[in-house]
Design an enzyme around this catalytic site. Structure first.
Site, short mmCIF file in Angstrom:
data_model
loop_
_atom_site.label_atom_id
_atom_site.label_comp_id
_atom_site.label_asym_id
_atom_site.label_seq_id
_atom_site.Cartn_x
_atom_site.Cartn_y
_atom_site.Cartn_z
N GLY A 67 0.85 -1.19 0.00
CA GLY A 67 0.00 0.00 0.00
C GLY A 67 0.88 1.24 0.00
O GLY A 67 2.08 1.16 0.31
N GLN B 81 2.70 9.99 1.85
CA GLN B 81 4.06 9.44 1.94
C GLN B 81 4.97 9.91 0.82
O GLN B 81 6.19 9.74 0.90
CB GLN B 81 4.01 7.91 1.93
CG GLN B 81 3.39 7.32 3.19
CD GLN B 81 3.26 5.82 3.08
OE1 GLN B 81 2.32 5.32 2.48
NE2 GLN B 81 4.20 5.08 3.63
N CYS C 246 6.09 -0.22 7.90
CA CYS C 246 5.70 1.00 7.17
C CYS C 246 6.88 1.46 6.33
O CYS C 246 8.00 1.52 6.84
CB CYS C 246 5.29 2.09 8.16
SG CYS C 246 4.89 3.66 7.37
N LEU C 247 6.61 1.81 5.08
CA LEU C 247 7.69 2.25 4.20
C LEU C 247 8.29 3.59 4.66
O LEU C 247 9.39 3.95 4.26
CB LEU C 247 7.17 2.38 2.76
CG LEU C 247 6.58 1.09 2.17
CD1 LEU C 247 6.01 1.34 0.79
CD2 LEU C 247 7.62 -0.03 2.13
N HIS D 177 -4.15 1.33 7.85
CA HIS D 177 -2.80 1.92 7.85
C HIS D 177 -2.73 3.08 6.84
O HIS D 177 -2.19 4.14 7.15
CB HIS D 177 -1.81 0.81 7.49
CG HIS D 177 -0.38 1.18 7.48
ND1 HIS D 177 0.54 0.71 8.39
CD2 HIS D 177 0.33 2.00 6.66
CE1 HIS D 177 1.73 1.20 8.12
NE2 HIS D 177 1.64 2.00 7.06
N GLU D 178 -3.28 2.86 5.63
CA GLU D 178 -3.19 3.91 4.59
C GLU D 178 -4.09 5.11 4.93
O GLU D 178 -3.69 6.27 4.71
CB GLU D 178 -3.56 3.34 3.22
CG GLU D 178 -2.71 2.17 2.74
CD GLU D 178 -1.22 2.39 2.87
OE1 GLU D 178 -0.76 3.54 2.78
OE2 GLU D 178 -0.50 1.40 3.10
N HIS E 94 -2.39 7.25 7.32
CA HIS E 94 -1.40 8.15 6.69
C HIS E 94 -2.08 9.44 6.21
O HIS E 94 -1.54 10.54 6.38
CB HIS E 94 -0.74 7.48 5.49
CG HIS E 94 0.46 6.64 5.82
ND1 HIS E 94 1.55 7.12 6.53
CD2 HIS E 94 0.75 5.35 5.54
CE1 HIS E 94 2.45 6.17 6.66
NE2 HIS E 94 2.00 5.07 6.08
O1 K1U Z 1 1.90 2.46 3.80
C1 K1U Z 1 2.94 1.81 3.90
O2 K1U Z 1 3.89 2.23 4.56
C2 K1U Z 1 3.03 0.48 3.21
C3 K1U Z 1 2.96 -0.69 4.16
C4 K1U Z 1 1.50 -1.12 4.28
C5 K1U Z 1 1.13 -2.11 5.35
C6 K1U Z 1 1.88 -3.21 5.66
C7 K1U Z 1 1.46 -4.10 6.65
C8 K1U Z 1 0.29 -3.91 7.32
C9 K1U Z 1 -0.46 -2.81 7.02
C10 K1U Z 1 -0.04 -1.91 6.03
C11 K1U Z 1 3.82 -1.81 3.58
O3 K1U Z 1 3.56 -2.28 2.52
S1 K1U Z 1 5.17 -2.37 4.52
C12 K1U Z 1 5.83 -3.69 3.53
C13 K1U Z 1 5.03 -4.95 3.55
O4 K1U Z 1 4.25 -5.16 4.46
C14 K1U Z 1 5.18 -5.94 2.47
C15 K1U Z 1 6.06 -5.76 1.43
C16 K1U Z 1 6.18 -6.72 0.42
C17 K1U Z 1 5.40 -7.85 0.45
C18 K1U Z 1 4.51 -8.03 1.50
C19 K1U Z 1 4.40 -7.09 2.49
ZN ZN Z 2 3.01 3.31 6.21
#
Ligand code: K1U
Ligand code: ZN
Length: 180
Positions: free
Chosen positions: A47, A52, A95-96, A137-138, A141
């Site tokens: 997401g 972000q 979270c990225l 989560h999104e 943000h």
């Molecule tokens: O918004 C963001 O920072 C993205 C975040 C979203 C998220 C992850 C986990 C739970 C809720 C919301 C991410 O994508 S972190 C990376 C991640 O979880 C992932 C990356 C590659 C494959 C699978 C998962």
């Molecule tokens: Zn995030």
């Protein structure tokens, strides 16, 4: 185009994003959504919120099941949670924008999300599990909230201290490399 993902403690991550009106849906917005999807896959993530990438608009992209062969980015404008049910722990959420940290976060178990698609059709999704966590989560943000705001103060303070030390070390390494 791959966009820069802002990282904690960038103050822009704390801004509340503005709703998008129908007349703002144009080629520029469609290009932003496409660039955000490209950035999400590149990071990689499941997401990404416009906040972000430093854009003050209520726009998210999501694809919780993507693989290299199968990508279906969902673009949502003005997403809102209109119904919730139950509470569960999202285990080791990341979270990225919060580098090198994961934590358990208490979230709604089931959510119903209403939004507009890029063609301005109203869309509604019912989600549980990872999809429900990602929606929450999104949308957080877009409201200037990070998952570390939803963990204990002790854990958050430890992370903030570690992150500040990491940034200080990065700055020192940069200064020692520069001749000026
Ligand atoms: O918004 C963001 O920072 C993205 C975040 C979203 C998220 C992850 C986990 C739970 C809720 C919301 C991410 O994508 S972190 C990376 C991640 O979880 C992932 C990356 C590659 C494959 C699978 C998962
Ligand atoms: Zn995030």
């Amino acid at each position: 185009m791959i966009l820069e993902v802002l990282q904690f403690p960038d103050p822009h991550l704390r801004e509340v994003a503005k709703p998008i009106s129908k007349d703002e849906v144009n080629d520029e917005l469609r290009q932003l959504a496409s660039d955000m999807a490209e950035t999400m896959y590149d990071e990689p993530g499941i997401g990404l919120a416009a906040t972000q990438v430093g854009v003050d608009k209520r726009l998210i992209v999501m694809d919780v099941e993507w693989t290299e062969e199968d990508r279906n980015p969902r673009v949502l404008l003005n997403p809102e949670i209109v119904e919730t049910e139950g509470r569960v722990t999202s285990e080791q959420e990341g979270c990225l924008s919060v580098p090198a940290y994961k934590a358990d976060v208490e979230r709604d178990a089931r959510v119903v999300v209403r939004a507009r698609a890029l063609d301005w059709e109203e869309v509604e999704f019912e989600a549980t599990g990872l999809e429900a966590f990602c929606f929450q989560h999104e949308i957080d943000h877009l409201d200037g909230k990070l998952f570390i705001d939803r963990i204990s103060r002790l854990k958050r303070d430890l992370y903030v201290r570690r992150r500040k030390k990491q940034l200080r070390l990065e700055r020192e390494a940069e200064t020692s490399r520069s001749p000026f």
